[in-house]
Design a protein around this motif. Structure first.
Motif: not given
Ligand SMILES: C[S@@+](CC[C@H](N)C(=O)[O-])C[C@H]1O[C@@H](n2cnc3c(N)ncnc32)[C@H](O)[C@@H]1O
Length: 265
Positions: A80, A83, A87, A103, A116-117, A128
């Protein structure tokens, strides 16, 4: 620039792939050791900054295509990176808010910034997984908690397979990932080459490998095409990322990163 205080487990004595990449993209999530190597490489080959930006725009065009035109609603984005703007989930959910994105990265700083993802739309989901591409079974197992792997999935492996130097190992990982998903799934990637800059690209790899936390190899376009064996390769094929369905008029200048998109028949 105000320096970020490194969290536990963040090694600032050696440059990290994700952090140098973030520096080249104009981000702030990097340390002096990363900027030093980043600047050394930019001094040798300034076009690397354009390569980083062009690769990111390729990622965005590919994800948009998969969500808006190919009807994909599930993504596994391995490698990934830190960020940044646009994204994968932001692009996919702009096209289809119900999209689900998993991710995956193995960098401790990406893990630290992963929240943040995890800013999904209410209709979709993001997750994630801190994991290594060399262990695809663990990735698939983790992804199955968020995605339905009996339905089509798109794997995006952008700028990561070049960190698996052994061709056979890298090809086997991609085959393993694709074996777990049905017909109608997609695989998209880009990796570094030396087609455009020849020996200058080879030299920056030497600097990178002497300094960084992960060994990098450049592959020929033919070796990159090998990742797509058994897949239906979408137009325009395996090309410089600048040439994959550009959304600006005119003939782009190629960069030393080739990639493409394939569909599992
Ligand atoms: C060049 S960056 C690309 C980031 C993003 N995909 C992009 O295209 O902008 C490569 C990313 O892959 C991650 N990475 C490298 N080797 C990995 C591995 N074996 N397993 C998981 N992640 C890895 C790095 O930490 C880094 O974030």
């Amino acid at each position: 620039m105000s320096e970020q205080r490194p969290g536990p487990g963040i090694d600032t004595s050696v440059s990290h792939v994700a952090r140098i990449w973030n520096y080249w993209l104009g981000g702030k999530d990097n340390y002096p050791v990363d900027r030093e190597v980043g600047d050394q490489i930019l001094g040798m080959l300034p076009d690397v900054a354009r390569l980083a930006r062009a690769s990111r725009l390729f990622l965005n065009r590919v994800v948009w295509h998969l969500a808006a035109e190919a009807g994909i609603r599930q993504f596994i984005d391995i490698g990934t990176g830190l960020p940044t703007v646009d994204n994968t989930h932001e692009v996919a959910q702009r096209a289809a808010p119900e999209s689900r994105i998993v991710y995956v990265d193995n960098d401790p700083l990406v893990l630290e910034h992963a929240k943040s993802l995890l800013t999904s739309t209410p209709e979709g989901r993001t997750a994630y997984i801190h994991a290594d591409l060399r262990e695809p079974d663990g990735i698939l197992e983790g992804a199955a908690e968020t995605l339905d792997l009996s339905r089509p999935v798109a794997f995006t492996l952008m700028g990561i397979l070049e960190f698996i130097p052994d061709d056979d190992e890298a090809y086997a990982i991609v085959r393993r990932l694709l074996s777990a998903v049905p017909s109608g799934s997609y695989f998209a990637m880009y990796d570094g080459t030396n087609v455009v800059h020849g020996a200058a690209s080879d030299r920056i790899v030497e600097v990178w490998n002497a300094a960084g936390n992960a060994e990098l190899v450049l592959r020929t376009p033919e070796q990159i095409a090998g990742f797509f064996e058994g897949l239906e390769i979408e137009e325009p094929g395996i090309v410089p990322v600048t040439h994959w369905r550009p959304d600006t008029p005119g003939e782009p200048e190629p960069v030393d990163a080739y990639g493409g998109v394939g569909r599992k028949p």
